[in-house]
Scaffold this motif. Sequence first.
Motif, PDB file in Angstrom:
ATOM      1  N   ASP A  58       0.688  23.129   5.779  1.00  0.00           N
ATOM      2  CA  ASP A  58       1.133  22.963   7.163  1.00  0.00           C
ATOM      3  C   ASP A  58       0.013  22.570   8.119  1.00  0.00           C
ATOM      4  O   ASP A  58       0.274  22.079   9.214  1.00  0.00           O
ATOM      5  N   ALA A  59      -1.234  22.793   7.720  1.00  0.00           N
ATOM      6  CA  ALA A  59      -2.371  22.497   8.592  1.00  0.00           C
ATOM      7  C   ALA A  59      -2.912  21.086   8.380  1.00  0.00           C
ATOM      8  O   ALA A  59      -4.001  20.761   8.832  1.00  0.00           O
ATOM      9  N   ILE A  60      -2.123  20.250   7.711  1.00  0.00           N
ATOM     10  CA  ILE A  60      -2.532  18.869   7.444  1.00  0.00           C
ATOM     11  C   ILE A  60      -1.573  17.932   8.155  1.00  0.00           C
ATOM     12  O   ILE A  60      -0.359  18.096   8.072  1.00  0.00           O
ATOM     13  N   GLU A  61      -2.138  16.976   8.879  1.00  0.00           N
ATOM     14  CA  GLU A  61      -1.334  15.959   9.547  1.00  0.00           C
ATOM     15  C   GLU A  61      -1.731  14.604   8.989  1.00  0.00           C
ATOM     16  O   GLU A  61      -2.918  14.304   8.869  1.00  0.00           O
ATOM     17  N   VAL A  62      -0.735  13.800   8.654  1.00  0.00           N
ATOM     18  CA  VAL A  62      -0.989  12.457   8.142  1.00  0.00           C
ATOM     19  C   VAL A  62      -0.204  11.458   8.982  1.00  0.00           C
ATOM     20  O   VAL A  62       1.002  11.601   9.161  1.00  0.00           O
ATOM     21  N   ASP A  63      -0.921  10.483   9.507  1.00  0.00           N
ATOM     22  CA  ASP A  63      -0.291   9.356  10.194  1.00  0.00           C
ATOM     23  C   ASP A  63      -0.647   8.128   9.366  1.00  0.00           C
ATOM     24  O   ASP A  63      -1.703   7.525   9.554  1.00  0.00           O
ATOM     25  N   ASP A  64       0.224   7.807   8.423  1.00  0.00           N
ATOM     26  CA  ASP A  64      -0.075   6.723   7.498  1.00  0.00           C
ATOM     27  C   ASP A  64      -0.156   5.375   8.211  1.00  0.00           C
ATOM     28  O   ASP A  64      -0.989   4.544   7.863  1.00  0.00           O
ATOM     29  N   LYS A  65       0.680   5.175   9.220  1.00  0.00           N
ATOM     30  CA  LYS A  65       0.658   3.891   9.935  1.00  0.00           C
ATOM     31  C   LYS A  65      -0.668   3.664  10.648  1.00  0.00           C
ATOM     32  O   LYS A  65      -1.152   2.550  10.747  1.00  0.00           O
ATOM     33  N   GLN A  66      -1.259   4.727  11.154  1.00  0.00           N
ATOM     34  CA  GLN A  66      -2.553   4.634  11.836  1.00  0.00           C
ATOM     35  C   GLN A  66      -3.725   4.910  10.890  1.00  0.00           C
ATOM     36  O   GLN A  66      -4.873   4.933  11.326  1.00  0.00           O
ATOM     37  N   VAL A  96       0.870  -1.173   0.000  1.00  0.00           N
ATOM     38  CA  VAL A  96       0.000   0.000   0.000  1.00  0.00           C
ATOM     39  C   VAL A  96       0.907   1.222   0.000  1.00  0.00           C
ATOM     40  O   VAL A  96       1.733   1.384   0.887  1.00  0.00           O
ATOM     41  N   GLU A  97       0.749   2.051  -1.015  1.00  0.00           N
ATOM     42  CA  GLU A  97       1.591   3.236  -1.108  1.00  0.00           C
ATOM     43  C   GLU A  97       1.173   4.230  -0.037  1.00  0.00           C
ATOM     44  O   GLU A  97      -0.018   4.535   0.114  1.00  0.00           O
ATOM     45  N   PRO A  98       2.134   4.730   0.739  1.00  0.00           N
ATOM     46  CA  PRO A  98       1.781   5.682   1.800  1.00  0.00           C
ATOM     47  C   PRO A  98       1.289   7.009   1.222  1.00  0.00           C
ATOM     48  O   PRO A  98       1.643   7.389   0.110  1.00  0.00           O
ATOM     49  N   ILE A  99       0.484   7.673   1.998  1.00  0.00           N
ATOM     50  CA  ILE A  99      -0.036   8.985   1.633  1.00  0.00           C
ATOM     51  C   ILE A  99       0.667  10.006   2.515  1.00  0.00           C
ATOM     52  O   ILE A  99       0.903   9.762   3.700  1.00  0.00           O
ATOM     53  N   ASP A 100       1.005  11.147   1.936  1.00  0.00           N
ATOM     54  CA  ASP A 100       1.693  12.168   2.712  1.00  0.00           C
ATOM     55  C   ASP A 100       0.901  13.479   2.697  1.00  0.00           C
ATOM     56  O   ASP A 100      -0.118  13.604   2.028  1.00  0.00           O
ATOM     57  N   GLN A 101       1.431  14.426   3.432  1.00  0.00           N
ATOM     58  CA  GLN A 101       0.803  15.740   3.596  1.00  0.00           C
ATOM     59  C   GLN A 101       0.585  16.429   2.248  1.00  0.00           C
ATOM     60  O   GLN A 101      -0.479  16.996   1.993  1.00  0.00           O
ATOM     61  N   LEU A 102       1.574  16.380   1.377  1.00  0.00           N
ATOM     62  CA  LEU A 102       1.469  17.025   0.076  1.00  0.00           C
ATOM     63  C   LEU A 102       0.354  16.410  -0.763  1.00  0.00           C
ATOM     64  O   LEU A 102      -0.400  17.123  -1.426  1.00  0.00           O
ATOM     65  N   GLU A 103       0.232  15.094  -0.730  1.00  0.00           N
ATOM     66  CA  GLU A 103      -0.824  14.444  -1.513  1.00  0.00           C
ATOM     67  C   GLU A 103      -2.206  14.872  -1.028  1.00  0.00           C
ATOM     68  O   GLU A 103      -3.093  15.170  -1.825  1.00  0.00           O
ATOM     69  N   VAL A 104      -2.387  14.933   0.279  1.00  0.00           N
ATOM     70  CA  VAL A 104      -3.677  15.377   0.825  1.00  0.00           C
ATOM     71  C   VAL A 104      -3.935  16.825   0.415  1.00  0.00           C
ATOM     72  O   VAL A 104      -5.022  17.159  -0.042  1.00  0.00           O
ATOM     73  N   PHE A 105      -2.925  17.674   0.533  1.00  0.00           N
ATOM     74  CA  PHE A 105      -3.071  19.080   0.147  1.00  0.00           C
ATOM     75  C   PHE A 105      -3.448  19.202  -1.325  1.00  0.00           C
ATOM     76  O   PHE A 105      -4.322  19.992  -1.685  1.00  0.00           O
TER      77      PHE A 105
END
Length: 160
Positions: free
Chosen positions: A67-75, A34-43
């Motif tokens: 900067d107002a986006i938090e991603v915890d891919d493991k959770q 599963v490819e992880p998702i990061d802050q930039l992708e969500v933005f």
Amino acid sequence: MVTGLINANPIVYAKKERRIRSTPSAADVDEYAVEPIDQLEVFDHIRDIKDPEHPHSLEELQVITEDAIEVDDKQSHVRVMFTPTVEHCSMATVIGLCLRVKLMRSLPSRYKVDVKVAPGTHATEAAVNKQLNDKERVAAALENPNLVEMVEQCLAPTFE
């Protein structure tokens, strides 16, 4: 889109230049990974959502920032904090609903998404946050045809 603007003259900021993310080659990717998702992708998913009252994106009005986006891919958890343009923004719940709907459509279903008003930026922050993060309230809001139409207008792609 709406008459009787609360903030008739918002400050409009320049959009950030889009950054290109590198993607791994097929040889480097396990077909079951599963490819992880990061802050930039969500933005990137939410940056072009149009404001319900103005012909500008949420990024241009700095309602949302990377900067107002938090991603915890493991959770499998994503949190988006947004800042209305004025403390008494009557569209704060609609903006939050647009963010939630866009992320529900864009992210894999394994992610839990929290959408909240940034602390201290809205007069009814607690009520807006409660409404945006209650599944039943969100489902009920999405049964309202007028509200769904407004959300769809905000999510409609622009061709700039």
